[in-house]
Scaffold this active site. Structure first.
Site, mmCIF file in Angstrom:
data_model
loop_
_atom_site.group_PDB
_atom_site.id
_atom_site.type_symbol
_atom_site.label_atom_id
_atom_site.label_comp_id
_atom_site.label_asym_id
_atom_site.label_seq_id
_atom_site.Cartn_x
_atom_site.Cartn_y
_atom_site.Cartn_z
ATOM 1 N N LYS A 1 -18.454 30.150 -28.507
ATOM 2 C CA LYS A 1 -18.760 29.649 -27.161
ATOM 3 C C LYS A 1 -17.882 30.218 -26.041
ATOM 4 O O LYS A 1 -16.702 30.428 -26.216
ATOM 5 C CB LYS A 1 -18.651 28.107 -27.119
ATOM 6 C CG LYS A 1 -19.702 27.382 -27.908
ATOM 7 C CD LYS A 1 -21.120 27.614 -27.438
ATOM 8 C CE LYS A 1 -21.454 26.914 -26.151
ATOM 9 N NZ LYS A 1 -21.459 25.470 -26.266
ATOM 10 N N ASN B 1 -1.932 -2.082 13.351
ATOM 11 C CA ASN B 1 -3.375 -1.848 13.425
ATOM 12 C C ASN B 1 -3.737 -0.572 14.188
ATOM 13 O O ASN B 1 -4.628 0.172 13.795
ATOM 14 C CB ASN B 1 -4.080 -3.049 14.073
ATOM 15 C CG ASN B 1 -3.901 -4.319 13.256
ATOM 16 O OD1 ASN B 1 -3.314 -4.277 12.169
ATOM 17 N ND2 ASN B 1 -4.393 -5.437 13.762
ATOM 18 N N SER C 1 -14.871 26.520 -26.990
ATOM 19 C CA SER C 1 -15.187 25.260 -27.671
ATOM 20 C C SER C 1 -14.186 25.053 -28.806
ATOM 21 O O SER C 1 -13.729 26.013 -29.425
ATOM 22 C CB SER C 1 -16.610 25.333 -28.236
ATOM 23 O OG SER C 1 -16.746 24.447 -29.322
ATOM 24 N N GLN D 1 -7.434 -1.383 4.667
ATOM 25 C CA GLN D 1 -6.346 -0.695 3.970
ATOM 26 C C GLN D 1 -6.879 0.153 2.807
ATOM 27 O O GLN D 1 -6.290 1.165 2.446
ATOM 28 C CB GLN D 1 -5.363 -1.743 3.439
ATOM 29 C CG GLN D 1 -4.188 -1.168 2.689
ATOM 30 C CD GLN D 1 -3.104 -2.223 2.491
ATOM 31 O OE1 GLN D 1 -2.502 -2.675 3.446
ATOM 32 N NE2 GLN D 1 -2.890 -2.619 1.251
ATOM 33 N N HIS E 1 -39.692 24.795 -7.861
ATOM 34 C CA HIS E 1 -39.944 23.923 -9.035
ATOM 35 C C HIS E 1 -39.336 24.523 -10.305
ATOM 36 O O HIS E 1 -39.828 24.271 -11.401
ATOM 37 C CB HIS E 1 -41.442 23.683 -9.269
ATOM 38 C CG HIS E 1 -42.202 23.346 -8.029
ATOM 39 N ND1 HIS E 1 -42.427 22.056 -7.614
ATOM 40 C CD2 HIS E 1 -42.771 24.142 -7.088
ATOM 41 C CE1 HIS E 1 -43.114 22.061 -6.480
ATOM 42 N NE2 HIS E 1 -43.330 23.328 -6.138
ATOM 43 N N GLU F 1 -19.347 23.256 -14.089
ATOM 44 C CA GLU F 1 -19.792 21.920 -14.502
ATOM 45 C C GLU F 1 -18.893 20.844 -13.907
ATOM 46 O O GLU F 1 -19.365 19.777 -13.493
ATOM 47 C CB GLU F 1 -19.790 21.818 -16.031
ATOM 48 C CG GLU F 1 -20.833 22.732 -16.676
ATOM 49 C CD GLU F 1 -20.615 22.854 -18.174
ATOM 50 O OE1 GLU F 1 -20.721 21.845 -18.861
ATOM 51 O OE2 GLU F 1 -20.318 23.974 -18.649
ATOM 52 N N SER G 1 0.824 -1.226 0.000
ATOM 53 C CA SER G 1 0.000 0.000 0.000
ATOM 54 C C SER G 1 0.849 1.264 0.000
ATOM 55 O O SER G 1 0.336 2.363 0.172
ATOM 56 C CB SER G 1 -0.909 0.003 1.239
ATOM 57 O OG SER G 1 -0.123 -0.057 2.407
#
Ligand code: ARG
Length: 481
Positions: free
Chosen positions: A282, A109, A276, A321, A155, A289, A23
């Site tokens: 654009k 541990n 873009s 782990q 809404h 985003e 690890s």
């Protein structure tokens, strides 16, 4: 591979096993904590006579060297199974025999729990500092946009006019809860796990209060079996990350919508937009985003940590782990998103003319008109009905509520007088909401002032949490006294 457990297993483990179980690529990040923890633990061993004064001195000097060597890239981490073996082996190269004593009464541990908690305490302080910057940016924008009005939506349909500052401060409250959660997370991992060893406790009469003091923990854990097998401190923290990300995602979503040509409520500075590759016209809100997208990764991390823990038998199992991959990912995505959001906010300009125009259409004064009738003695339900009918009239006649002549209004209810027009003005709609959580300008002004006070309180709290974290230097300094 240099292992610290080779006695029982004859010969070498298969190379594929080494690769699969190792690890170090993930937990090398915990080197500072593992070294600091080992320093404190060695002081503890010296305190109970297992390590003598000279050995302690050599070990502490060795640990300082290892930290330096890791930072200078002089240690090849790849040959070790994990950060614990790395520190122990490197120490052996530097100081010889005494290094073989540092794991007395300790297990990987309890050691890994120690490393994680030490790391988390620092990480939480860092994240809180980022959250503070974010809160300052929110309040600054709310202050700058004072006086601006916009529609509030339910809404995603126009509901009632609201102050832009009131809208912005709604995120101040959400982020404040995020901050309080993080502070609770700090306190929940402020327990010293050492002494738990593998699972039943350490047998060497360690002075845990001394270790607690050295490592700046506030409380001693009280059950060794719980210590080595629980990761709820981590699950809680990831939940906090997840909630911050969800709030950032919702804020992003609002702003993406407001930024669309159809809304035109905000303008994002070009330095925080992207273009873009095909459409030359654009100017995209990619940062927002991406934050919205990254929130799904952190939500995934929450599910990962929960399912990692579900149905594990008591105490330590190697599954645990995997917790670090989950934790580091949630931490990195959340930290960078908070940081980015606090940078983009000052680069957003609200387009008042468009918002105001939107705030004055869509019959958003309808509730106020019903409230007006209530103030004249009608019941709210009847008023609601009456105004509903007037709106139908408006739609059929392409009129706004404020342009219906009084004689027509009177046909719907004799309670209408000419003061109705004043009471349904956008400003009146806003200023009538004089409750603590309402959008009346006097209330919002008060909330902005309070926000500054809340920020300075959080600043103090974060400073005091920072004082409850520690590092190798501090531990060695305390030991020297
Ligand atoms: N690398 C392990 C982890 O992160 C450390 C504990 C290993 N303990 C063991 N008994 N194999 O959980």
């Amino acid at each position: 591979m240099n292992k610290i457990w080779k006695g029982r297993i004859s010969g070498n483990t298969n190379e594929s096993v080494d690769e699969f179980t190792c690890s170090i690529d993930i937990d090398a990040k915990l080197y500072n904590q593992d070294i600091a923890g080992t320093a404190a633990y060695t002081i503890g061993l010296h305190n109970v006579g297992i390590i003598n004064g000279q050995e302690l001195k050599n070990i502490l000097t060795g640990l300082v060297k290892i930290k330096k060597n890791i930072e200078n890239g002089k240690i090849k981490t790849g040959k070790y199974e994990d950060i614990h073996s790395l520190v122990e082996n490197e120490l052996y190269h530097l100081v010889g025999e005494p290094a073989l004593k540092i794991h007395t009464g300790r297990s990987r541990n309890d050691q890994i729990v120690l490393d994680e908690r030490l790391f988390m305490k620092n990480a939480i302080v860092d994240m809180l500092e980022k959250m503070l910057n974010l809160q300052k940016a929110v309040v600054k924008l709310a202050q700058k946009e004072k006086g601006g009005v916009m529609p509030a939506y339910t809404h995603l349909q126009k509901a009632q006019p609201v102050l832009v500052s009131h809208y912005l401060l709604s995120y101040f409250d959400k982020f404040n809860r995020g901050i309080r959660r993080l502070i609770r997370n700090f306190n929940d991992c402020d327990y010293l796990p050492l002494g738990a060893a593998a699972c039943t406790g350490s047998g060497y009469g360690l002075n845990l209060d001394l270790l607690k003091k050295l490592l700046k923990f506030s409380v001693l854990d009280s059950n060794s079996m719980d210590v080595v097998g629980s990761r709820d401190y981590m699950a809680d923290f990831i939940y906090s990350c997840c909630m911050i990300m969800l709030d950032l995602s919702r804020f992003s979503e609002d702003l993406i919508i407001f930024n669309s040509q159809e809304f035109g409520f905000i303008d994002i500075d070009e330095s925080y937009c992207t273009g873009s590759s095909i459409m030359p016209q654009k100017k995209n809100p990619d940062i927002l985003e991406l934050i919205r997208g990254k929130s799904s990764l952190v939500a995934g991390n929450l599910i990962q940590i929960i399912t990692l823990l579900k149905a594990l038998p008591s105490t330590y199992n190697r599954d645990l782990q995997e917790d670090k991959k989950i934790f580091f990912n949630a931490l990195a995505e959340t930290t960078s998103s908070i940081d980015m959001f606090s940078r983009i906010l000052p680069n957003i300009r609200f387009v008042n003319t468009n918002m105001e125009k939107a705030a004055k259409s869509g019959y958003m004064e309808a509730t106020e008109m019903a409230d007006y009738l209530v103030s004249k003695g009608a019941s709210f339900r009847n008023s609601h009905n009456i105004v509903g009918k007037i709106i139908k009239y408006c739609m059929e006649n392409q009129a706004g509520l404020n342009s219906v002549p009084l004689d027509i209004l009177k046909k719907y209810s004799p309670l209408f007088e000419k003061d109705v027009y004043e009471s349904i003005k956008t400003e009146s709609c806003i200023d009538s909401k004089k409750v603590g959580c309402g959008t009346a300008s006097s209330e919002v002004e008060a909330r902005i002032r309070e926000a500054a006070g809340k920020i300075s309180q959080i600043e103090k709290d974060v400073k005091s949490l920072a004082g409850r974290t520690t590092d190798l230097k501090e531990i060695i300094a305390i030991a020297g006294k």
